[in-house]
Design a protein around this motif. Structure first.
Motif, mmCIF file in Angstrom:
data_model
loop_
_atom_site.group_PDB
_atom_site.id
_atom_site.type_symbol
_atom_site.label_atom_id
_atom_site.label_comp_id
_atom_site.label_asym_id
_atom_site.label_seq_id
_atom_site.Cartn_x
_atom_site.Cartn_y
_atom_site.Cartn_z
ATOM 1 N N ASP A 332 0.838 -1.211 0.000
ATOM 2 C CA ASP A 332 0.000 0.000 0.000
ATOM 3 C C ASP A 332 0.869 1.255 0.000
ATOM 4 O OD1 ASP A 332 -2.255 -1.512 -0.010
ATOM 5 O OD2 ASP A 332 -2.656 -1.327 2.142
ATOM 6 N N ALA A 333 2.005 1.201 0.706
ATOM 7 C CA ALA A 333 2.899 2.369 0.767
ATOM 8 C C ALA A 333 3.471 2.690 -0.607
ATOM 9 C CB ALA A 333 4.024 2.108 1.764
ATOM 10 N N GLU A 334 3.836 1.634 -1.368
ATOM 11 C CA GLU A 334 4.373 1.852 -2.718
ATOM 12 C C GLU A 334 3.330 2.501 -3.621
ATOM 13 O OE1 GLU A 334 7.596 -1.455 -3.906
ATOM 14 O OE2 GLU A 334 5.660 -2.283 -3.305
ATOM 15 N N ILE A 335 2.093 2.027 -3.535
ATOM 16 C CA ILE A 335 1.030 2.584 -4.369
ATOM 17 C C ILE A 335 0.702 3.999 -3.920
ATOM 18 C CG2 ILE A 335 -1.361 2.310 -5.126
ATOM 19 C CD1 ILE A 335 -1.018 -0.695 -4.777
ATOM 20 N N ALA A 336 0.727 4.227 -2.619
ATOM 21 C CA ALA A 336 0.425 5.565 -2.101
ATOM 22 C C ALA A 336 1.467 6.580 -2.560
ATOM 23 C CB ALA A 336 0.357 5.541 -0.577
ATOM 24 N N ASP A 337 2.683 6.107 -2.827
ATOM 25 C CA ASP A 337 3.741 7.008 -3.296
ATOM 26 C C ASP A 337 3.516 7.453 -4.736
ATOM 27 O OD1 ASP A 337 5.119 7.136 -0.944
ATOM 28 O OD2 ASP A 337 6.495 5.500 -1.439
ATOM 29 N N LEU A 338 2.612 6.773 -5.438
ATOM 30 C CA LEU A 338 2.315 7.155 -6.813
ATOM 31 C C LEU A 338 1.612 8.505 -6.832
ATOM 32 C CD1 LEU A 338 0.854 3.906 -8.427
ATOM 33 C CD2 LEU A 338 3.067 4.938 -8.901
ATOM 34 N N SER A 339 1.953 9.330 -7.777
ATOM 35 C CA SER A 339 1.194 10.558 -7.989
ATOM 36 C C SER A 339 -0.194 10.185 -8.494
ATOM 37 C CB SER A 339 1.906 11.437 -9.017
ATOM 38 O OG SER A 339 1.045 12.431 -9.508
ATOM 39 N N HIS A 340 -1.200 11.001 -8.167
ATOM 40 C CA HIS A 340 -2.550 10.717 -8.661
ATOM 41 C C HIS A 340 -2.610 10.790 -10.185
ATOM 42 C CE1 HIS A 340 -2.624 15.147 -8.527
ATOM 43 N NE2 HIS A 340 -3.531 15.074 -9.476
ATOM 44 N N HIS A 341 -1.608 11.477 -10.781
ATOM 45 C CA HIS A 341 -1.568 11.556 -12.241
ATOM 46 C C HIS A 341 -1.388 10.178 -12.859
ATOM 47 C CE1 HIS A 341 -1.596 15.889 -12.438
ATOM 48 N NE2 HIS A 341 -0.603 15.956 -11.586
ATOM 49 N N TRP A 342 -0.696 9.272 -12.139
ATOM 50 C CA TRP A 342 -0.490 7.919 -12.653
ATOM 51 C C TRP A 342 -1.444 6.929 -11.994
ATOM 52 C CZ3 TRP A 342 1.698 10.291 -16.051
ATOM 53 C CH2 TRP A 342 2.832 11.079 -15.898
ATOM 54 N N GLY A 343 -1.722 7.130 -10.700
ATOM 55 C CA GLY A 343 -2.575 6.179 -9.987
ATOM 56 C C GLY A 343 -3.999 6.143 -10.498
ATOM 57 N N GLY A 366 -6.861 7.175 -1.638
ATOM 58 C CA GLY A 366 -7.681 7.831 -0.626
ATOM 59 C C GLY A 366 -6.952 7.968 0.699
ATOM 60 N N MET A 367 -6.289 6.897 1.121
ATOM 61 C CA MET A 367 -5.564 6.932 2.390
ATOM 62 C C MET A 367 -4.389 7.910 2.337
ATOM 63 S SD MET A 367 -7.265 5.045 4.391
ATOM 64 C CE MET A 367 -6.126 5.036 5.771
ATOM 65 N N ARG A 368 -3.795 8.031 1.158
ATOM 66 C CA ARG A 368 -2.682 8.972 1.020
ATOM 67 C C ARG A 368 -3.123 10.385 1.354
ATOM 68 N NH1 ARG A 368 -0.123 10.907 -4.750
ATOM 69 N NH2 ARG A 368 1.595 12.109 -3.925
ATOM 70 N N ILE A 369 -4.300 10.763 0.889
ATOM 71 C CA ILE A 369 -4.821 12.108 1.158
ATOM 72 C C ILE A 369 -5.118 12.283 2.632
ATOM 73 C CG2 ILE A 369 -6.749 13.684 0.723
ATOM 74 C CD1 ILE A 369 -6.904 12.450 -2.104
ATOM 75 N N LYS A 373 -3.247 14.684 5.642
ATOM 76 C CA LYS A 373 -4.105 15.729 6.232
ATOM 77 C C LYS A 373 -4.358 16.882 5.261
ATOM 78 C CE LYS A 373 -2.357 14.682 10.868
ATOM 79 N NZ LYS A 373 -1.681 15.208 12.084
ATOM 80 N N LYS A 374 -4.550 16.517 3.997
ATOM 81 C CA LYS A 374 -4.823 17.539 2.983
ATOM 82 C C LYS A 374 -6.330 17.755 2.880
ATOM 83 C CE LYS A 374 -0.661 16.486 0.311
ATOM 84 N NZ LYS A 374 -0.119 16.079 -1.013
ATOM 85 N N SER A 375 -6.860 18.578 3.786
ATOM 86 C CA SER A 375 -8.309 18.730 3.913
ATOM 87 C C SER A 375 -8.976 19.244 2.648
ATOM 88 C CB SER A 375 -8.639 19.661 5.086
ATOM 89 O OG SER A 375 -8.019 20.925 4.909
ATOM 90 N N LYS A 376 -8.257 20.052 1.863
ATOM 91 C CA LYS A 376 -8.894 20.594 0.662
ATOM 92 C C LYS A 376 -9.087 19.523 -0.413
ATOM 93 C CE LYS A 376 -4.631 22.427 -1.422
ATOM 94 N NZ LYS A 376 -4.006 23.661 -1.964
ATOM 95 N N TYR A 377 -8.467 18.342 -0.204
ATOM 96 C CA TYR A 377 -8.634 17.242 -1.160
ATOM 97 C C TYR A 377 -9.492 16.108 -0.588
ATOM 98 C CZ TYR A 377 -4.735 19.523 -3.540
ATOM 99 O OH TYR A 377 -3.936 20.436 -4.172
ATOM 100 N N ALA A 381 -10.639 12.247 -1.838
ATOM 101 C CA ALA A 381 -10.488 11.010 -1.066
ATOM 102 C C ALA A 381 -11.807 10.250 -1.006
ATOM 103 C CB ALA A 381 -9.986 11.338 0.335
ATOM 104 N N LEU A 382 -12.897 10.965 -0.781
ATOM 105 C CA LEU A 382 -14.222 10.321 -0.752
ATOM 106 C C LEU A 382 -14.544 9.674 -2.089
ATOM 107 C CD1 LEU A 382 -16.229 13.021 1.222
ATOM 108 C CD2 LEU A 382 -15.848 10.656 1.958
ATOM 109 N N SER A 383 -14.188 10.352 -3.165
ATOM 110 C CA SER A 383 -14.427 9.797 -4.495
ATOM 111 C C SER A 383 -13.621 8.516 -4.698
ATOM 112 C CB SER A 383 -14.058 10.833 -5.553
ATOM 113 O OG SER A 383 -14.224 10.310 -6.850
ATOM 114 N N HIS A 384 -12.363 8.524 -4.223
ATOM 115 C CA HIS A 384 -11.537 7.313 -4.325
ATOM 116 C C HIS A 384 -12.161 6.166 -3.528
ATOM 117 C CE1 HIS A 384 -8.607 9.452 -6.520
ATOM 118 N NE2 HIS A 384 -7.999 10.051 -5.510
ATOM 119 N N PHE A 385 -12.643 6.476 -2.313
ATOM 120 C CA PHE A 385 -13.245 5.424 -1.482
ATOM 121 C C PHE A 385 -14.546 4.909 -2.097
ATOM 122 C CE2 PHE A 385 -10.874 7.454 2.243
ATOM 123 C CZ PHE A 385 -9.847 6.527 2.168
#
Length: 451
Positions: A332-343, A366-369, A373-377, A381-385
């Motif tokens: 999960d950590a490796e995937i979370a390191d991906l930019s959303h542009h690729w993920g 979603g967990m990455r956001i 603690k990036k509240s503006k995103y 995160a909800l959309s990802h979940f």
């Protein structure tokens, strides 16, 4: 030449003042239109050079003076105004040349401005002005730069009080200006001699190689390219010249008929950094009949690359199964390191064919956001979940969804605003079910209208 009576103002000078809008602050958003209006007047001066160059010189100098005066009355964060001032300097030089002004005097005046430049308009201006200078103008510019450099060296020798760092910058600056002059003159010998006196950089090797290429001395040019690439590898963070050096190397090898060496160079670059760019370069040099074999070889080699580069590469080359295997094995950590542009593109691509893997990616995004603690995103995160929930259901992985919900509740229960929307999602009401801004507005409007 247009005649004007005593005390009568030049109409183009009046146009300059009107365009500069003295006393009015130009905000960032208005900067584009402001510079466009200045360019209209500058165009009139450029036309004037052909009929009355002396008058144009005076007007260019007035325009430049006005720009320096205007500098504190505008937001030039875009840099458009600064680029316009550089264009004015180039126009001024062309006007002086058309007016047959003394070339040494022009060079002295320009260097004086470059040394007294409070707003950095003339920083690196030599790259532009040498392009409009005549042969005599370039020679005069070189003479005046050398004279200033020698005069400063003499002063420094007479006084040992100046710190070394204060001495190094002017010497480096004179060197930069001379380099620009020699490149314009295509004077390889002078350029190399200067580098021997100062410091040879990868960018210098590129400049020398480019000049040699124009003389069709391709073997010599290639030797300088190789020298530049070797210097680039020694630099801690590489250099800006690396990409151009690589491109020039392949161009020279191709012109020398060394097609096999071009292909080998592209293969080495891909093997070291497998990504969409190096793959595109490689396949451009592969013979059509061999592309399938080289593609298979490249894809096998790419397995050793980092996940962020491979997601884009494998999506573009339709190597979906490779991507699926890599994502299934990734933490999960490796995937979370991906930019959303690729993920996100990867998850969308796999949502139908491999929903279990897509769910894993959506969960990590979603967990990455939340963890950051990036509240503006949080909406993202909800959309990802929501997408993860849909993919889990499609895969029959209800337990994984339950575990995700429990993990979010445990780790992020204090994020009250987010958790309210998240609980709506777990109850079967996705973020998309929430009333829109206008729906809420209409409801409140109607409520206020009730008696």
């Amino acid at each position: 030449m247009t005649t004007r009576g005593p005390g009568r103002r030049d109409p183009l000078e009046a146009a300059v003042e009107v365009a500069l809008q003295p006393g009015r602050f130009i905000a960032h958003r208005a900067g584009w239109d402001f510079v466009s209006s200045l360019e209209v007047v500058a165009g009139q001066l450029e036309t004037l050079v052909r009929t009355d160059a002396k008058r144009a010189v005076v007007l260019y100098e007035t325009f430049l003076a006005g720009c320096y005066e205007k500098a504190e009355e505008l937001d030039d964060s875009s840099g458009n105004f600064s680029m316009f001032v550089v264009d004015l300097y180039c126009g001024w030089i062309k006007a002086r040349q058309a007016a047959r002004a003394d070339a040494d005097e022009t060079a002295k005046l320009l260097l004086g401005r470059m040394e007294n430049d409070p707003y950095a308009f003339a920083y690196t201006i030599e790259r532009d002005v040498v392009k409009v200078m005549s042969k005599d103008g370039l020679a005069a510019f070189e003479r005046q730069v050398k004279a200033r450099s020698e005069a400063r060296d003499a002063v420094e020798k007479a006084s040992d009080h100046a710190p070394r760092r204060d001495r190094a910058y002017p010497r480096r600056r004179w060197g930069e200006i001379l380099r620009a002059i020699y490149v314009r003159q295509r004077d390889v010998r002078a350029y190399v001699a200067l580098c021997e006196q100062t410091q040879l950089l990868a960018s210098d090797c590129l400049a020398v190689a480019t000049m040699l290429k124009t003389r069709r001395k391709r073997d010599e040019a290639l030797a300088w390219v190789e020298r530049g690439l070797a210097l680039d590898k020694k630099a801690p963070h590489g250099s800006m010249a690396e990409h151009d050096l690589v491109a020039l190397k392949r161009e020279l090898l191709t012109k020398l008929g060394r097609h096999h060496d071009v292909l080998e160079d592209a293969w080495t670059a891909f093997s070291e950094h497998p990504n969409t760019f190096s793959y595109g370069d490689l396949m451009r040099f592969v013979p059509k009949a061999e592309r399938a074999a080289w593609h298979a070889k490249a894809m096998d080699t790419s397995e050793r690359g980092d996940l962020a580069s491979l997601v884009e590469l494998w999506l573009e080359t339709r190597e979906v199964e490779r991507l699926v295997r890599r994502l299934r094995a990734a933490t999960d950590a490796e995937i979370a390191d991906l930019s959303h542009h690729w993920g996100e593109p990867a998850a969308r691509r796999l949502a139908k064919s491999h929903p279990d893997v897509a769910a894993k990616v959506y969960r990590a995004l979603g967990m990455r956001i939340l963890n950051a603690k990036k509240s503006k995103y949080y909406d993202a995160a909800l959309s990802h979940f929501e997408n993860a929930k849909r993919c889990y259901e499609r895969s029959g992985l209800d337990r994984e969804w339950v575990a995700l919900v429990a993990g979010v509740r445990l780790a992020h229960h204090r994020k009250a605003g987010f958790m309210t929307a998240f609980e709506r999602l777990t109850a079967g009401h996705g973020p998309s079910d929430a009333p829109s801004f206008l729906d809420r507005a209409r409801t409140r409007w109607s409520a206020r209208a009730e008696p």
